[in-house]
Write an enzyme that holds these catalytic residues in place. Structure first.
Site, PDB file in Angstrom:
ATOM      1  N   LYS A  83       0.852  -1.184   0.000  1.00 43.41           N
ATOM      2  CA  LYS A  83       0.000   0.000   0.000  1.00 43.41           C
ATOM      3  C   LYS A  83       0.893   1.241   0.000  1.00 43.41           C
ATOM      4  CE  LYS A  83      -4.286   0.837   2.568  1.00 43.41           C
ATOM      5  NZ  LYS A  83      -4.836   0.761   3.914  1.00 43.41           N
TER       6      LYS A  83
HETATM    7  C1  E4P Z   1      -8.248   1.531   4.186  1.00 41.45           C
HETATM    8  O1  E4P Z   1      -7.439   0.917   3.560  1.00 41.45           O
HETATM    9  C2  E4P Z   1      -7.938   2.317   5.381  1.00 41.45           C
HETATM   10  O2  E4P Z   1      -7.125   1.515   6.189  1.00 41.45           O
HETATM   11  C3  E4P Z   1      -9.153   2.638   6.203  1.00 41.45           C
HETATM   12  O3  E4P Z   1     -10.331   2.242   5.554  1.00 41.45           O
HETATM   13  C4  E4P Z   1      -9.198   4.026   6.759  1.00 41.45           C
HETATM   14  O4  E4P Z   1     -10.393   4.180   7.490  1.00 41.45           O
HETATM   15  P1  E4P Z   1     -10.657   5.378   8.514  1.00 41.45           P
HETATM   16  O5  E4P Z   1     -10.932   6.613   7.725  1.00 41.45           O
HETATM   17  O6  E4P Z   1     -11.856   4.933   9.291  1.00 41.45           O
HETATM   18  O7  E4P Z   1      -9.412   5.497   9.354  1.00 41.45           O
END
Ligand code: E4P
Length: 217
Positions: A83
Site C-alpha cells: 500500500k
Molecule cells: C483503508 O485501507 C484504510 O485503512 C481505512 O479504511 C481508513 O479508514 P478510517 O478513515 O476509518 O481510518
C-alpha cells in the site's frame, strides 16, 4: 462485491474468516500500531488466516524508501499487497513496484484525478476514503461513482476498493455502484448480519414448534 476486513487485529480476523465471506484484509500504520508484537509476524499470520490479498502500507515518504519498504513487505508473504499513499513519490513507487509484478494499493484517494493517475501507473487497487469525505460534508460515494465510471470507460484493470467505511449503508451503496471491493471494520461487518425481524421471526418459529410438540406428546 468482495468484502475485506479493515483491521490488524488477529482476534477480529479469526472470528470473521470462518463465515466464508471475507476475501481479503486491509491494514494501515494506525491499525497496526494498535497491535502488540512484531508487525511482520502479525502480517504473516493475517495472510495465513485469510489466504487472500492483505494490504500492508509503507511508511517512507520518499520514492527510494517506498520502493525499498514495498519490496520488503512483499517478501513477507505472496498475499501481501503493497500500500502506498497517493503522492508524487507514491505514484512513482507504484509504477516501479507494479512493473516488478507486485500488487499495489494506492491509498488516501480523495479525487477522481488521483484515481485516474493511479490506474495509469498500474495500481492493482485504488482506495477512495468515503467516510473521511463524508466527515467534511462531501459525498464519498459520488467519488466512488466517478471512479467506477472512469475505469469502465477505459477498461482499466485497477479494482475500486471502497475504504474508510463507517456503517453497512456504505456497503450497500458501494455494491449498488458496482465497486469491486468494500473494506470495513469488523463491527460494520457484524452489523450486516443484524435484523430485528429475523430475530423475532426465528423466536416465533421455535416457540410454535415447541408448543406443537407439547400438544402431540
Ligand atoms: C483503508 O485501507 C484504510 O485503512 C481505512 O479504511 C481508513 O479508514 P478510517 O478513515 O476509518 O481510518
Amino acid at each position: 462485491m468482495k468484502l475485506f476486513i479493515d483491521s490488524g487485529n488477529l482476534k477480529e480476523i479469526e472470528s470473521l474468516v470462518p463465515l466464508g465471506i471475507i476475501d481479503g484484509i486491509t491494514t494501515n500504520p494506525s491499525l497496526l500500531a494498535k497491535e502488540p508484537g512484531d508487525y511482520r509476524e502479525i502480517l504473516k499470520k493475517i495472510c495465513q488466516i485469510v489466504k487472500g490479498p492483505t494490504s500492508a502500507e509503507v511508511v517512507a515518504t520518499d520514492y527510494e524508501g517506498m520502493v525499498r519498504e514495498g519490496r520488503d513487505l512483499a517478501g513477507i508473504d505472496p498475499h501481501i499487497v503493497v500500500k502506498v499513499p497517493f503522492t508524487k513519490e507514491g505514484v512513482k513507487a507504484c509504477k516501479t513496484l507494479s512493473s516488478e509484478g507486485k500488487r499495489v494499493n494506492v491509498t488516501l484517494c480523495f479525487s477522481p484525478t488521483q484515481a485516474l493517475i493511479a490506474a495509469k501507473v498500474g495500481a492493482a487497487y485504488i482506495s477512495p476514503f468515503v467516510g473521511r469525505l463524508d466527515d467534511i460534508a462531501t459525498s464519498g460515494m459520488s467519488l466512488v461513482q466517478e471512479i467506477v465510471e472512469i475505469y469502465d470507460n477505459y477498461e482499466f484493470k485497477t479494482e475500486v476498493l471502497v475504504a474508510s467505511t463507517r456503517g453497512p449503508i456504505h456497503i450497500v451503496e458501494a455494491a449498488r455502484l458496482g465497486a469491486d471491493i468494500c473494506t470495513c471494520p469488523a463491527a460494520v461487518i457484524e452489523a450486516m448480519f443484524k435484523h430485528p425481524l429475523t430475530d423475532i421471526g426465528l423466536e416465533k418459529f421455535l416457540k410454535d414448534w415447541e408448543k406443537s410438540q407439547g400438544v402431540k406428546a
